[in-house]
Design a protein around this motif. Sequence first.
Motif: not given
Length: 252
Positions: A144-154
């Motif tokens: 959810l956080l990654a989608g919000s800021v536009g990164i992959g989250g790794g």
Amino acid sequence: MDYELIFFFFAIAFLYSSVGFGGGSSYLAILSLYSFEYRLLRSIALVCNLIVVSGGTYLFAKQGHIKWKKTLPLVLISVPLAFLGARIPFKENVFFILLGSTLVIAGIIMLLEDYLRKVSIEKASKEKKDMPIVNGAIGGGIGLLAGSVGIGGGIFLSPLLHIMHWDKAKTIAGTASFFILINSASGLAGQLSQDNLTFDFEMILYLGLSVLVGGQLGSRLSVFKLSQKKVKMLTAFLVLFAGGRLLLKYLV
């Protein structure tokens, strides 16, 4: 086309892919220092993410560094939440403040990772029972956080899994690479569903080729001989610098 951008993207792809990351956070940070259209930044970062981690995921999987039974719960919940996160409407300044804050937090966690691992309540054994519910909750929150800021989250997932003693370092790197691949695709789909996807095909071509070469080199060095500890320390400082610059720019 700014040739310094090509160099920066090559260096970031090389550095991040060597520890299983895509580099989307730093791509965004660097692009934000230029006068590009706001929506273009996220699409470039996610496309470059996909290019970098596609090769990395293949190499990690080929070497047996991805345990699919443990990894799938992480991504099954993260994918729809990353899609939903990408649909959250942010004003430009709010987006960059959120991104800068998350980068600073991620950098601090990476620097304190070894200490946090020592004081964690986890037992010394690294071979634990699978915890699909816990894995799903972790993946969903980061997705959810990654989608919000536009990164992959790794960049959030990898330190957390290390602190939890989730598995061996190479397995975590491979898991993070696959996690980024899936969530970057989901984030792009979320942007596309709102007609928020903006492309500059010439820029994406040049930067895409740059991260392809850098990502392939970084992934191969990670799988075979590069010291992940040293690279993660360099990555942490890079992330802190990028996040700090964003916060100074949009808060001061």
